[in-house]
Write a protein that holds these residues in place. Structure first.
Motif, mmCIF file in Angstrom:
data_model
loop_
_atom_site.group_PDB
_atom_site.id
_atom_site.type_symbol
_atom_site.label_atom_id
_atom_site.label_comp_id
_atom_site.label_asym_id
_atom_site.label_seq_id
_atom_site.Cartn_x
_atom_site.Cartn_y
_atom_site.Cartn_z
ATOM 1 N N UNK A 126 14.119 -22.176 18.566
ATOM 2 C CA UNK A 126 14.458 -20.786 18.878
ATOM 3 C C UNK A 126 13.292 -20.071 19.541
ATOM 4 N N UNK A 127 12.088 -20.433 19.161
ATOM 5 C CA UNK A 127 10.924 -19.841 19.812
ATOM 6 C C UNK A 127 10.791 -20.342 21.257
ATOM 7 N N UNK A 128 11.113 -21.601 21.470
ATOM 8 C CA UNK A 128 11.033 -22.132 22.836
ATOM 9 C C UNK A 128 12.024 -21.415 23.743
ATOM 10 N N UNK A 129 13.249 -21.271 23.305
ATOM 11 C CA UNK A 129 14.244 -20.613 24.157
ATOM 12 C C UNK A 129 13.894 -19.141 24.363
ATOM 13 N N UNK A 130 13.338 -18.501 23.335
ATOM 14 C CA UNK A 130 12.909 -17.110 23.494
ATOM 15 C C UNK A 130 11.756 -17.016 24.487
ATOM 16 N N UNK A 131 10.845 -17.982 24.450
ATOM 17 C CA UNK A 131 9.716 -17.987 25.385
ATOM 18 C C UNK A 131 10.205 -18.146 26.820
ATOM 19 N N UNK A 132 11.177 -19.019 27.029
ATOM 20 C CA UNK A 132 11.733 -19.199 28.373
ATOM 21 C C UNK A 132 12.427 -17.926 28.833
ATOM 22 N N UNK A 133 13.195 -17.322 27.942
ATOM 23 C CA UNK A 133 13.884 -16.076 28.289
ATOM 24 C C UNK A 133 12.897 -14.962 28.636
ATOM 25 N N UNK A 134 11.726 -14.999 27.995
ATOM 26 C CA UNK A 134 10.702 -13.984 28.257
ATOM 27 C C UNK A 134 9.914 -14.268 29.538
ATOM 28 N N UNK A 145 5.445 -19.340 31.033
ATOM 29 C CA UNK A 145 5.266 -20.679 31.597
ATOM 30 C C UNK A 145 4.451 -21.576 30.665
ATOM 31 N N UNK A 146 3.709 -20.968 29.727
ATOM 32 C CA UNK A 146 2.898 -21.699 28.755
ATOM 33 C C UNK A 146 3.169 -21.114 27.365
ATOM 34 N N UNK A 147 3.428 -21.996 26.401
ATOM 35 C CA UNK A 147 3.695 -21.509 25.042
ATOM 36 C C UNK A 147 3.120 -22.483 24.019
ATOM 37 N N UNK A 148 2.413 -21.924 23.028
ATOM 38 C CA UNK A 148 1.780 -22.750 22.014
ATOM 39 C C UNK A 148 2.258 -22.436 20.608
ATOM 40 N N UNK A 149 2.419 -23.489 19.828
ATOM 41 C CA UNK A 149 2.745 -23.363 18.402
ATOM 42 C C UNK A 149 1.466 -23.477 17.580
ATOM 43 N N UNK A 201 7.574 -31.150 17.695
ATOM 44 C CA UNK A 201 6.918 -30.666 18.906
ATOM 45 C C UNK A 201 7.127 -31.633 20.064
ATOM 46 N N UNK A 202 6.874 -32.919 19.828
ATOM 47 C CA UNK A 202 7.001 -33.899 20.905
ATOM 48 C C UNK A 202 8.428 -33.958 21.432
ATOM 49 N N UNK A 203 9.399 -33.811 20.550
ATOM 50 C CA UNK A 203 10.796 -33.821 20.965
ATOM 51 C C UNK A 203 11.107 -32.627 21.864
ATOM 52 N N UNK A 204 10.640 -31.444 21.462
ATOM 53 C CA UNK A 204 10.886 -30.243 22.254
ATOM 54 C C UNK A 204 10.134 -30.277 23.579
ATOM 55 N N UNK A 219 9.509 -29.291 32.463
ATOM 56 C CA UNK A 219 9.939 -28.709 33.729
ATOM 57 C C UNK A 219 10.397 -27.279 33.607
ATOM 58 N N UNK A 220 10.670 -26.846 32.381
ATOM 59 C CA UNK A 220 11.084 -25.459 32.152
ATOM 60 C C UNK A 220 9.940 -24.620 31.565
ATOM 61 N N UNK A 221 9.107 -25.254 30.762
ATOM 62 C CA UNK A 221 7.983 -24.545 30.151
ATOM 63 C C UNK A 221 6.986 -25.590 29.667
ATOM 64 N N UNK A 222 5.702 -25.275 29.739
ATOM 65 C CA UNK A 222 4.665 -26.152 29.209
ATOM 66 C C UNK A 222 4.395 -25.774 27.757
ATOM 67 N N UNK A 223 4.607 -26.706 26.856
ATOM 68 C CA UNK A 223 4.430 -26.463 25.423
ATOM 69 C C UNK A 223 3.153 -27.136 24.936
ATOM 70 N N UNK A 224 2.517 -26.506 23.930
ATOM 71 C CA UNK A 224 1.255 -26.991 23.395
ATOM 72 C C UNK A 224 1.304 -26.972 21.877
#
Length: 268
Positions: free
Chosen positions: A31-39, A42-46, A72-75, A81-86
């Motif tokens: 849910x945080x990933x989709x919210x980050x994309x909606x916002x 381009x970079x989002x960290x947990x 994390x690795x799954x997400x 290609x949609x967002x860089x996760x860390x």
């Protein structure tokens, strides 16, 4: 590891501090990933609160770290290609034996580390000074004989020890004690001895090359940043790199206060 030099200071497209179901957050990571994309990020960290060597309802348990890393690795794969996760942790400094410099945190291959202080020592235990003011008042009476100066000094002493020990990239909300201390004794942050303690911390941040977080979590409810706005000009004077994070515990608050943070800092 992230090369933070490639992420310009004045950008709204990142957020590197968040808490999900693995610690004291209130929603799954997805849910945080989709919210980050909606916002538009381009970079989002947990950054779950790290394991610590005693029970805490706010910290991820060591036995759950593998599940966090797996999710994390799954997400990261799913949203490539949609967002860089860390993957990160907000690592609590407890003492010389447990903090960001502990070798354990090198074994889990984090992309970056946030170092923060929430606990201060009392006899042979550690007391969480974060959380609601009502809980803070109870702890002040129960453990500290209402000696707010002692608590404040202990918090900043822990912070200086953490900086000296090293092992992290970003220092989180480095004057966080000011919120509860200010409610306990209004005006305490205006006192010279208090500001001298914060100045020592800022000097240590400058000398060690850390990135300072401007944390916007408390802006809506408490009307303040961490560090307080009064210190922004010093960060700029010392050319300390900053990252403006929302410290979100809810997806709906993923960007809360960040625009105000950018305006307050960059329009000085």
């Amino acid at each position: 590891m992230i090369d933070f030099k490639k992420i310009t200071d004045n950008t709204r497209l990142y957020n590197f501090h968040s808490h999900t179901q693995f610690c004291d957050g209130y929603a799954p990571m997805r849910e945080f990933v989709t919210a980050a994309i909606d916002a538009g990020f381009t970079h989002y960290g947990f950054s779950p609160h790290s394991p610590i060597p005693f029970d805490s309802p706010c910290n991820i348990k060591e036995e759950n770290v593998a599940a966090y890393l797996s999710e994390f690795e799954s997400l990261k794969k799913e949203f490539a290609g949609k967002i860089d996760l860390y993957k990160s942790m907000e690592i609590d400094y407890i003492d010389d034996n447990w903090g960001p410099s502990n070798p354990y945190f090198d074994t889990i291959n984090l992309d970056y580390k946030i170092g923060s202080v929430h606990f201060i020592p009392h006899d042979d235990i550690h007391i969480d000074t974060d959380g609601s003011f009502q809980n803070f008042k109870v702890k002040m009476e129960t453990y500290f004989n209402n000696d707010i100066r002692h608590v404040v000094k202990s918090f900043y002493n822990q912070t200086l020890k953490m900086i000296e020990a090293g092992g992290f990239d970003i220092i989180g909300h480095f004057d966080k004690i000011g919120q509860n201390a200010g409610y306990f004794q209004p005006g305490i942050e205006d006192e010279e001895w208090y500001q001298n303690l914060v100045s020592k911390v800022i000097d240590a941040i400058k000398d060690t090359g850390l990135i300072a977080e401007i944390n916007t979590k408390s802006l809506t409810q408490h009307g303040r940043f961490f560090p307080g706005k009064r210190y922004f000009h010093i960060l700029k004077k010392y050319e300390i790199p900053v990252i403006i994070n929302s410290d979100a515990h809810y997806p709906a608050l993923i960007n809360a206060g960040r625009e105000e943070g950018f305006e307050a800092y960059y329009n000085l």
